[in-house]
Scaffold this motif. Structure first.
Motif, mmCIF file in Angstrom:
data_model
loop_
_atom_site.group_PDB
_atom_site.id
_atom_site.type_symbol
_atom_site.label_atom_id
_atom_site.label_comp_id
_atom_site.label_asym_id
_atom_site.label_seq_id
_atom_site.Cartn_x
_atom_site.Cartn_y
_atom_site.Cartn_z
ATOM 1 N N ALA A 125 3.106 19.364 -2.104
ATOM 2 C CA ALA A 125 2.351 18.123 -1.877
ATOM 3 C C ALA A 125 3.291 17.001 -1.474
ATOM 4 C CB ALA A 125 1.581 17.751 -3.144
ATOM 5 N N GLY A 126 4.464 16.947 -2.079
ATOM 6 C CA GLY A 126 5.449 15.922 -1.718
ATOM 7 C C GLY A 126 5.936 16.081 -0.297
ATOM 8 N N TYR A 127 6.153 17.325 0.136
ATOM 9 C CA TYR A 127 6.584 17.566 1.513
ATOM 10 C C TYR A 127 5.544 17.041 2.494
ATOM 11 C CZ TYR A 127 7.585 19.872 5.899
ATOM 12 O OH TYR A 127 7.824 20.115 7.221
ATOM 13 N N MET A 167 1.618 6.648 -6.912
ATOM 14 C CA MET A 167 0.598 7.625 -7.278
ATOM 15 C C MET A 167 1.094 9.048 -7.046
ATOM 16 S SD MET A 167 -2.929 5.846 -5.945
ATOM 17 C CE MET A 167 -3.765 7.398 -5.959
ATOM 18 N N LEU A 168 1.858 9.252 -5.965
ATOM 19 C CA LEU A 168 2.379 10.578 -5.675
ATOM 20 C C LEU A 168 3.321 11.037 -6.773
ATOM 21 C CD1 LEU A 168 2.543 12.901 -3.630
ATOM 22 C CD2 LEU A 168 4.426 11.679 -2.563
ATOM 23 N N PHE A 169 4.231 10.166 -7.214
ATOM 24 C CA PHE A 169 5.156 10.542 -8.276
ATOM 25 C C PHE A 169 4.436 10.717 -9.613
ATOM 26 C CE2 PHE A 169 8.536 9.043 -5.455
ATOM 27 C CZ PHE A 169 9.473 10.026 -5.663
ATOM 28 N N THR A 170 3.451 9.882 -9.881
ATOM 29 C CA THR A 170 2.745 9.951 -11.160
ATOM 30 C C THR A 170 1.832 11.169 -11.243
ATOM 31 O OG1 THR A 170 2.794 7.550 -11.307
ATOM 32 C CG2 THR A 170 1.230 8.685 -12.721
ATOM 33 N N GLY A 208 0.819 -1.213 0.000
ATOM 34 C CA GLY A 208 0.000 0.000 0.000
ATOM 35 C C GLY A 208 0.845 1.252 0.000
ATOM 36 N N LEU A 209 1.945 1.256 0.768
ATOM 37 C CA LEU A 209 2.856 2.397 0.776
ATOM 38 C C LEU A 209 3.498 2.594 -0.591
ATOM 39 C CD1 LEU A 209 4.281 4.599 2.436
ATOM 40 C CD2 LEU A 209 6.023 2.893 2.979
#
Length: 151
Positions: free
Chosen positions: A91-93, A18-21, A11-12
């Motif tokens: 958003a990444g932070y 999804m975060l990178f995409t 899941g992680l």
């Protein structure tokens, strides 16, 4: 216990993928949410607010594509890509900061990992902007020279 840990790691991994995409769509999503919530809170209906927010997000994405396609200066193209990558870095932070709460109790470690995540995800989004918006076409001379059998 082992299967639960394996599923948690899976899941992680999916969340990070999804975060990178989806990081390059942070600015259009932010614009869509801001416009949609503004119109909903000003008394518009749910359908109207959703439609206007969707149109604002699409317009933001199209404007970025047009700017990169029209602007030939690579520094200005990099600036447009930076405008789109800055919300992705934020958003990444916050994503890495939140996910690091599961493994670290120290606030300093969470902030450091959040900063590293912001740099990596923002940099990835900035690099992927060329893929999303399409790079500049190759000059005609280099295409003909590459296809010619003679030096």
């Amino acid at each position: 216990m082992f299967i639960g840990s394996l599923v948690s790691l899976l899941g992680l991994g999916v969340l990070l993928w999804m975060l990178f995409t989806l990081a390059i769509y942070a600015l259009p999503f932010f614009a869509a949410m801001s416009v949609g919530l503004h119109f909903y809170e000003s008394g518009s209906g749910v359908f109207e607010a959703f439609a206007l927010g969707f149109l604002a997000g699409v317009a933001t994405l199209i404007i970025g594509q047009l700017l990169v396609a029209v602007i030939r200066n690579p520094w200005l193209q990099a600036g447009v890509a930076l405008v789109y990558a800055a919300p992705a870095a934020m958003a990444g932070y916050y994503a890495v900061y939140g996910l690091s709460g599961a493994g670290f109790d120290s606030e300093t470690a969470r902030v450091v990992f959040g900063g590293i995540g912001a740099v990596i995800i923002g940099g990835t989004a900035w690099a992927r902007m060329g893929d999303l918006f399409g790079g500049a076409p190759a000059p005609a001379d280099s295409v003909e020279a590459a296809s010619s059998p003679y030096p």
